[in-house]
Design a protein around this motif. Structure first.
Motif, PDB file in Angstrom:
ATOM      1  N   ILE A 189       0.850  -1.194   0.000  1.00 19.41           N
ATOM      2  CA  ILE A 189       0.000   0.000   0.000  1.00 19.41           C
ATOM      3  C   ILE A 189       0.884   1.242   0.000  1.00 19.41           C
ATOM      4  O   ILE A 189       1.953   1.257   0.621  1.00 19.41           O
ATOM      5  N   GLU A 190       0.452   2.239  -0.719  1.00 16.86           N
ATOM      6  CA  GLU A 190       1.119   3.542  -0.724  1.00 16.86           C
ATOM      7  C   GLU A 190       0.146   4.553  -0.133  1.00 16.86           C
ATOM      8  O   GLU A 190      -0.913   4.818  -0.706  1.00 16.86           O
ATOM      9  N   ILE A 191       0.509   5.101   1.021  1.00 16.65           N
ATOM     10  CA  ILE A 191      -0.386   6.006   1.743  1.00 16.65           C
ATOM     11  C   ILE A 191      -0.001   7.453   1.461  1.00 16.65           C
ATOM     12  O   ILE A 191       1.169   7.835   1.548  1.00 16.65           O
ATOM     13  N   ASN A 192      -0.995   8.258   1.121  1.00 20.57           N
ATOM     14  CA  ASN A 192      -0.817   9.703   0.969  1.00 20.57           C
ATOM     15  C   ASN A 192      -1.467  10.372   2.176  1.00 20.57           C
ATOM     16  O   ASN A 192      -2.690  10.514   2.236  1.00 20.57           O
ATOM     17  N   SER A 193      -0.655  10.758   3.160  1.00 24.52           N
ATOM     18  CA  SER A 193      -1.198  11.313   4.401  1.00 24.52           C
ATOM     19  C   SER A 193      -1.720  12.735   4.221  1.00 24.52           C
ATOM     20  O   SER A 193      -2.469  13.229   5.063  1.00 24.52           O
ATOM     21  N   THR A 194      -1.326  13.398   3.140  1.00 29.14           N
ATOM     22  CA  THR A 194      -1.830  14.748   2.861  1.00 29.14           C
ATOM     23  C   THR A 194      -3.263  14.693   2.353  1.00 29.14           C
ATOM     24  O   THR A 194      -4.117  15.477   2.768  1.00 29.14           O
ATOM     25  N   GLU A 195      -3.524  13.743   1.459  1.00 28.95           N
ATOM     26  CA  GLU A 195      -4.849  13.610   0.867  1.00 28.95           C
ATOM     27  C   GLU A 195      -5.727  12.595   1.604  1.00 28.95           C
ATOM     28  O   GLU A 195      -6.914  12.451   1.294  1.00 28.95           O
ATOM     29  N   ASN A 196      -5.137  11.871   2.572  1.00 27.84           N
ATOM     30  CA  ASN A 196      -5.852  10.799   3.281  1.00 27.84           C
ATOM     31  C   ASN A 196      -6.405   9.754   2.311  1.00 27.84           C
ATOM     32  O   ASN A 196      -7.566   9.348   2.386  1.00 27.84           O
ATOM     33  N   THR A 197      -5.534   9.310   1.414  1.00 28.70           N
ATOM     34  CA  THR A 197      -5.893   8.273   0.446  1.00 28.70           C
ATOM     35  C   THR A 197      -4.796   7.214   0.424  1.00 28.70           C
ATOM     36  O   THR A 197      -3.693   7.417   0.942  1.00 28.70           O
ATOM     37  N   PHE A 198      -5.106   6.072  -0.189  1.00 26.57           N
ATOM     38  CA  PHE A 198      -4.087   5.045  -0.391  1.00 26.57           C
ATOM     39  C   PHE A 198      -4.372   4.309  -1.689  1.00 26.57           C
ATOM     40  O   PHE A 198      -5.490   4.312  -2.211  1.00 26.57           O
ATOM     41  N   MET A 199      -3.343   3.666  -2.212  1.00 24.44           N
ATOM     42  CA  MET A 199      -3.474   2.829  -3.394  1.00 24.44           C
ATOM     43  C   MET A 199      -2.438   1.718  -3.281  1.00 24.44           C
ATOM     44  O   MET A 199      -1.526   1.791  -2.462  1.00 24.44           O
ATOM     45  N   GLY A 200      -2.599   0.680  -4.100  1.00 24.71           N
ATOM     46  CA  GLY A 200      -1.610  -0.378  -4.031  1.00 24.71           C
ATOM     47  C   GLY A 200      -2.040  -1.642  -4.739  1.00 24.71           C
ATOM     48  O   GLY A 200      -2.817  -1.616  -5.702  1.00 24.71           O
ATOM     49  N   TYR A 201      -1.541  -2.769  -4.218  1.00 22.40           N
ATOM     50  CA  TYR A 201      -1.763  -4.084  -4.832  1.00 22.40           C
ATOM     51  C   TYR A 201      -2.151  -5.058  -3.726  1.00 22.40           C
ATOM     52  O   TYR A 201      -1.479  -5.163  -2.697  1.00 22.40           O
ATOM     53  N   GLY A 202      -3.287  -5.748  -3.915  1.00 21.95           N
ATOM     54  CA  GLY A 202      -3.808  -6.620  -2.869  1.00 21.95           C
ATOM     55  C   GLY A 202      -3.312  -8.048  -2.920  1.00 21.95           C
ATOM     56  O   GLY A 202      -3.712  -8.862  -2.098  1.00 21.95           O
ATOM     57  N   GLY A 203      -2.441  -8.362  -3.885  1.00 18.98           N
ATOM     58  CA  GLY A 203      -1.974  -9.731  -4.040  1.00 18.98           C
ATOM     59  C   GLY A 203      -2.509 -10.385  -5.288  1.00 18.98           C
ATOM     60  O   GLY A 203      -2.050 -11.459  -5.699  1.00 18.98           O
ATOM     61  N   CYS A 204      -3.486  -9.726  -5.922  1.00 13.69           N
ATOM     62  CA  CYS A 204      -4.079 -10.205  -7.170  1.00 13.69           C
ATOM     63  C   CYS A 204      -4.608  -9.017  -7.969  1.00 13.69           C
ATOM     64  O   CYS A 204      -4.389  -8.921  -9.163  1.00 13.69           O
ATOM     65  N   ASN A 205      -5.295  -8.100  -7.284  1.00 15.71           N
ATOM     66  CA  ASN A 205      -5.897  -6.926  -7.919  1.00 15.71           C
ATOM     67  C   ASN A 205      -5.298  -5.623  -7.388  1.00 15.71           C
ATOM     68  O   ASN A 205      -4.783  -5.576  -6.261  1.00 15.71           O
ATOM     69  N   ALA A 206      -5.402  -4.575  -8.222  1.00 15.34           N
ATOM     70  CA  ALA A 206      -5.039  -3.231  -7.768  1.00 15.34           C
ATOM     71  C   ALA A 206      -6.123  -2.738  -6.817  1.00 15.34           C
ATOM     72  O   ALA A 206      -7.313  -3.003  -7.027  1.00 15.34           O
ATOM     73  N   ILE A 207      -5.728  -2.046  -5.765  1.00 15.47           N
ATOM     74  CA  ILE A 207      -6.679  -1.550  -4.778  1.00 15.47           C
ATOM     75  C   ILE A 207      -6.439  -0.069  -4.523  1.00 15.47           C
ATOM     76  O   ILE A 207      -5.347   0.456  -4.761  1.00 15.47           O
ATOM     77  N   SER A 208      -7.478   0.602  -4.029  1.00 10.48           N
ATOM     78  CA  SER A 208      -7.355   2.007  -3.640  1.00 10.48           C
ATOM     79  C   SER A 208      -8.488   2.333  -2.673  1.00 10.48           C
ATOM     80  O   SER A 208      -9.442   1.564  -2.522  1.00 10.48           O
ATOM     81  N   GLY A 209      -8.370   3.478  -2.022  1.00  7.78           N
ATOM     82  CA  GLY A 209      -9.405   3.873  -1.079  1.00  7.78           C
ATOM     83  C   GLY A 209      -8.990   5.090  -0.287  1.00  7.78           C
ATOM     84  O   GLY A 209      -8.061   5.816  -0.666  1.00  7.78           O
ATOM     85  N   THR A 210      -9.665   5.340   0.819  1.00 13.83           N
ATOM     86  CA  THR A 210      -9.377   6.478   1.671  1.00 13.83           C
ATOM     87  C   THR A 210      -8.994   5.993   3.066  1.00 13.83           C
ATOM     88  O   THR A 210      -9.272   4.850   3.438  1.00 13.83           O
TER      89      THR A 210
END
Length: 272
Positions: A189-210
């Motif tokens: 996971i890559e966390i953006n603490s300025t925007e309060n968001t994250f993105m990354g890879y779940g082990g099979c699919n790309a994931i993102s969220g807040t």
């Protein structure tokens, strides 16, 4: 005629000398400036990163102008109100509402007392127009006053800047993970603490969220992912469930540990 020409020549020489001296002085000034080492810390609208760590919540208001910084040790109130330009209180535990995200703090010192109420509710600054996620109400008075001064404003929690990084999974529900537990590589996971968001890879699919951040609280929400079919035995669902069950965290030795009241859920290693 010869004397006039001589005077003109001397004036031109003097101008050239002055120009050279001015150029040399500028070059020396630039060199001196370039040689200086800046010690200014990275800052945000609320101050240095260390200041953000010291004060987990900040708020401001208008008419009259005032500011609030709340930390684990001190709560600092500043304003343009005579006698209340700067008041420092020892921090206290919040009184929490049962049916809403509302917290009340009653603080006092040797000269004054205040009641601070923080409510999770979109709040627009009356001057800048900026919308923050918390409405703040303050009632404050000195020990010599009969009535309190009441003020309203908007505030935000300062998300821990140390979260702002790329993290690769090491442990899942108490067990070390391996690439064979997933599709091609370990979840990250890559966390953006300025925007309060994250993105990354779940082990099979790309994931993102807040991320939802408050004092002593961290949640991963609004998680979405691509819809690639995963191989049998892939632990992406287990990882995703653990991520969305997180309520607290700790950071130590380049490791991010996510937990909830049931125990440790995920351990990540910092990679960048």
């Amino acid at each position: 005629m010869f004397c006039v020409k001589n005077d003109i020549l001397n004036k031109n020489v003097m101008k050239n000398i002055l120009s050279i001296l001015l150029l040399l002085s500028l070059m020396v000034g630039c060199k001196s400036s370039a040689g200086k080492t800046s010690i200014t810390e990275p800052i945000s609208e609320y101050g240095s990163q260390e200041d953000e760590m010291k004060y987990y919540f900040t708020a401001t208001g208008n008419e009259p102008f005032w500011g609030l910084k709340m930390g684990n040790e001190n709560t600092v109130f500043t304003s343009l109100i005579p006698g209340k330009e700067k008041l420092v209180f020892s921090s206290v535990e919040a009184v929490k509402a049962m049916d809403a995200n509302v917290k009340m703090y009653k603080v006092s010192n040797e000269t004054s007392r205040a009641t601070i109420t923080i409510q999770q509710l979109d709040c627009q600054n009356s001057m800048s127009g900026i919308i923050l996620s918390y409405k703040v109400s303050i009632e404050i008075k000195s020990n010599t006053e009969l009535e309190s001064t009441k003020m309203d404003g908007c505030g935000k929690y300062n998300t821990d800047y140390r979260l702002h990084d790329i993290w690769v999974l090491e442990e899942l529900n108490g067990f070390k993970v391996f690439i064979t537990d997933f599709q091609r590589e370990l979840p990250r996971i890559e966390i953006n603490s300025t925007e309060n968001t994250f993105m990354g890879y779940g082990g099979c699919n790309a994931i993102s969220g807040t991320i939802f951040y408050e004092k002593d609280l961290l949640r991963f929400s609004k998680v979405i992912s691509t819809l690639m079919a995963c191989a049998s035995g892939n632990k992406e669902n287990e990882f995703s469930k653990a991520l969305q069950s997180t309520t607290t965290y700790s950071i130590e030795n380049n490791r991010l540990t996510l937990s909830n009241p049931s125990g440790k859920l995920l351990v990540f290693r910092k990679v960048d």
